[in-house]
Design a protein around this motif. Sequence first.
Motif, PDB file in Angstrom:
ATOM      1  N   CYS A   1       9.154  12.515  -5.912  1.00 39.70           N
ATOM      2  CA  CYS A   1       9.092  13.668  -6.818  1.00 39.70           C
ATOM      3  C   CYS A   1       9.867  14.860  -6.265  1.00 39.70           C
ATOM      4  CB  CYS A   1       7.641  14.093  -7.062  1.00 39.70           C
ATOM      5  SG  CYS A   1       7.012  13.606  -8.690  1.00 39.70           S
ATOM      6  N   TYR A   2      10.253  15.751  -7.183  1.00 46.19           N
ATOM      7  CA  TYR A   2      10.849  17.027  -6.811  1.00 46.19           C
ATOM      8  C   TYR A   2       9.794  18.118  -6.945  1.00 46.19           C
ATOM      9  CZ  TYR A   2      11.465  16.910 -11.905  1.00 46.19           C
ATOM     10  OH  TYR A   2      11.277  16.769 -13.265  1.00 46.19           O
ATOM     11  N   GLY A   3      10.093  19.282  -6.349  1.00 48.03           N
ATOM     12  CA  GLY A   3       9.099  20.346  -6.305  1.00 48.03           C
ATOM     13  C   GLY A   3       8.965  21.138  -7.588  1.00 48.03           C
ATOM     14  N   ASP A   4      10.095  21.527  -8.203  1.00 47.43           N
ATOM     15  CA  ASP A   4      10.032  22.339  -9.416  1.00 47.43           C
ATOM     16  C   ASP A   4      11.344  22.226 -10.180  1.00 47.43           C
ATOM     17  OD1 ASP A   4      11.961  24.503  -8.592  1.00 47.43           O
ATOM     18  OD2 ASP A   4      10.439  24.829  -7.041  1.00 47.43           O
TER      19      ASP A   4
ATOM     20  N   GLN B   1       0.841  -1.186   0.000  1.00 48.64           N
ATOM     21  CA  GLN B   1       0.000   0.000   0.000  1.00 48.64           C
ATOM     22  C   GLN B   1       0.882   1.243   0.000  1.00 48.64           C
ATOM     23  OE1 GLN B   1      -3.309  -0.163  -0.262  1.00 48.64           O
ATOM     24  NE2 GLN B   1      -3.357  -2.397  -0.135  1.00 48.64           N
ATOM     25  N   GLY B   2       0.332   2.360  -0.483  1.00 47.06           N
ATOM     26  CA  GLY B   2       1.083   3.607  -0.503  1.00 47.06           C
ATOM     27  C   GLY B   2       0.998   4.277  -1.856  1.00 47.06           C
ATOM     28  N   MET B   3       1.384   5.548  -1.893  1.00 44.53           N
ATOM     29  CA  MET B   3       1.375   6.286  -3.140  1.00 44.53           C
ATOM     30  C   MET B   3       2.365   5.666  -4.108  1.00 44.53           C
ATOM     31  SD  MET B   3      -0.048   8.939  -4.659  1.00 44.53           S
ATOM     32  CE  MET B   3      -0.638  10.032  -3.359  1.00 44.53           C
ATOM     33  N   PRO B   4       1.940   5.314  -5.324  1.00 43.31           N
ATOM     34  CA  PRO B   4       2.864   4.707  -6.289  1.00 43.31           C
ATOM     35  C   PRO B   4       3.937   5.703  -6.730  1.00 43.31           C
ATOM     36  CG  PRO B   4       0.779   5.227  -7.350  1.00 43.31           C
ATOM     37  CD  PRO B   4       0.575   5.454  -5.879  1.00 43.31           C
ATOM     38  N   LEU B   5       4.988   5.171  -7.340  1.00 44.52           N
ATOM     39  CA  LEU B   5       6.084   6.006  -7.815  1.00 44.52           C
ATOM     40  C   LEU B   5       5.604   6.911  -8.943  1.00 44.52           C
ATOM     41  CD1 LEU B   5       9.148   6.659  -7.883  1.00 44.52           C
ATOM     42  CD2 LEU B   5       9.382   4.810  -9.552  1.00 44.52           C
ATOM     43  N   PRO B   6       5.678   8.240  -8.776  1.00 44.53           N
ATOM     44  CA  PRO B   6       5.264   9.148  -9.850  1.00 44.53           C
ATOM     45  C   PRO B   6       6.179   9.022 -11.066  1.00 44.53           C
ATOM     46  CG  PRO B   6       5.420  10.293  -7.738  1.00 44.53           C
ATOM     47  CD  PRO B   6       6.086   8.962  -7.567  1.00 44.53           C
ATOM     48  N   LYS B   7       5.615   9.260 -12.235  1.00 47.26           N
ATOM     49  CA  LYS B   7       6.393   9.259 -13.467  1.00 47.26           C
ATOM     50  C   LYS B   7       6.430  10.648 -14.098  1.00 47.26           C
ATOM     51  CE  LYS B   7       5.527   4.394 -14.394  1.00 47.26           C
ATOM     52  NZ  LYS B   7       6.626   3.966 -13.544  1.00 47.26           N
ATOM     53  N   ASP B   8       5.743  11.593 -13.475  1.00 47.15           N
ATOM     54  CA  ASP B   8       5.694  12.972 -13.950  1.00 47.15           C
ATOM     55  C   ASP B   8       5.671  13.872 -12.720  1.00 47.15           C
ATOM     56  OD1 ASP B   8       5.221  15.445 -15.012  1.00 47.15           O
ATOM     57  OD2 ASP B   8       3.282  14.954 -15.903  1.00 47.15           O
ATOM     58  N   CYS B   9       6.728  14.680 -12.540  1.00 45.75           N
ATOM     59  CA  CYS B   9       6.831  15.526 -11.357  1.00 45.75           C
ATOM     60  C   CYS B   9       6.343  16.950 -11.584  1.00 45.75           C
ATOM     61  CB  CYS B   9       8.264  15.542 -10.829  1.00 45.75           C
ATOM     62  SG  CYS B   9       8.731  14.023  -9.987  1.00 45.75           S
ATOM     63  N   SER B  10       5.714  17.211 -12.722  1.00 46.39           N
ATOM     64  CA  SER B  10       5.099  18.525 -12.905  1.00 46.39           C
ATOM     65  C   SER B  10       3.955  18.649 -11.904  1.00 46.39           C
ATOM     66  CB  SER B  10       4.565  18.675 -14.328  1.00 46.39           C
ATOM     67  OG  SER B  10       3.481  17.783 -14.555  1.00 46.39           O
ATOM     68  N   ALA B  11       3.567  19.891 -11.593  1.00 46.62           N
ATOM     69  CA  ALA B  11       2.469  20.099 -10.642  1.00 46.62           C
ATOM     70  C   ALA B  11       1.206  19.408 -11.116  1.00 46.62           C
ATOM     71  CB  ALA B  11       2.227  21.593 -10.448  1.00 46.62           C
ATOM     72  N   ALA B  12       0.933  19.500 -12.428  1.00 47.21           N
ATOM     73  CA  ALA B  12      -0.261  18.857 -12.976  1.00 47.21           C
ATOM     74  C   ALA B  12      -0.172  17.343 -12.872  1.00 47.21           C
ATOM     75  CB  ALA B  12      -0.452  19.276 -14.434  1.00 47.21           C
ATOM     76  N   GLY B  13       1.029  16.800 -13.129  1.00 50.60           N
ATOM     77  CA  GLY B  13       1.209  15.361 -13.049  1.00 50.60           C
ATOM     78  C   GLY B  13       1.036  14.839 -11.636  1.00 50.60           C
TER      79      GLY B  13
END
Length: 266
Positions: free
Chosen positions: A219-222, A187-199
Motif C-alpha cells: 500500500c501507499y500512504g496517501d 503466512q503474512g498480511m494479505p495484499l490490500p485492495k484498498d489503500c485508504s486509511a480506513a481500508g
Amino acid sequence: MNSVQRLRGQLRPALMVMWMTVACATTVWADDRVALTPLDQLPDGVELRGKQVGAYTWTDRQGKNLLVLGEQTSERDDDGTQSAFVYAAQYLLDGGRPKRVWMLYDDVQRCEFDAGVHFNPQATQVTDLLGDGVTQATVGYSRTCTSDVSPNEFKLIMHVGKTQRYRLRGVDRYGASWWDEDAGALQGMPLPKDCSAAGQQALVSQFKEQGTELPLPGCYGDEDDFAKAPQPYLDFMRQQWFALMAKQDTTWSQTQEPSDDQPDDQ
C-alpha cells in the motif's frame, strides 16, 4: 542527503534473490496512443548516471522525447557502509542539442546494512490520459537499507512536462509473506485492495497478529499529490500501483511455496 530508515519487519531466513532487467528488443506499447521504442545508444548531450537500465523514445505534441533510466549500487566503503542510487531524465530531441525536461535522482547513502535502489521495469509507462497530445511519463522503483528479508519502500512517480509531478509512496510486497511448514500455508498480511486509511485499518483489524504499522505491505500512504490533478491521473496511478503489487506478490509467493516436484522421502 536523503534520510534512510530501516524497515522493521519480522526477521526471516535470508534469501538470495537476483533481479535482472532484460532489455526489450521490440516496440513496447505503453498505452493505446503512445508507443515506446527501446534505444541502445544515447544521443550526444544526454546525461547518464550509473548503469543504463532503460532508454525509450516516443513522439507527442512537443516532439520526439527520450526517457533514460540509470542505477548503481556501490561496493562497500572501508567503514563497511554501502550506497546506491537511481537516476531518470526526460529529454526533448529537436534535432539540435537535447533539452532536459525533468530529472529524478534518489539514493541511499552510507547504509550500514544492504543498500538497494532499483527501478521496476514494468512500472515504466508513457500515457496520454487526457487525449490532448501531452504525455505523462511514469517510473517506479524500490529503495531499502535493511539486513533482513522485509518489504522495501516503493515510489511510483508520474511527470507531466517540466513542473508537474505526482507521487504514490509506500511499501512493496517483497518479503511480505513466508511459508509456514506447520500450517502448510503462506503466512503474512494479505495484499490490500484498498489503500485508504480506513481500508488499511479494516485489514489490520482482521490480522492484528501481523502488525499494525501503516502503510501495509503493498500500500501507499496517501493520495495528497493528486488533490488538484485531473482525475484520470489518479485513476491510472491507482491501477498501476495495484497491478505492480499484485504481480510482485504473486512472484514472491511462488518463491516461498515448496516445489511440487521435490522427491518424496524414502
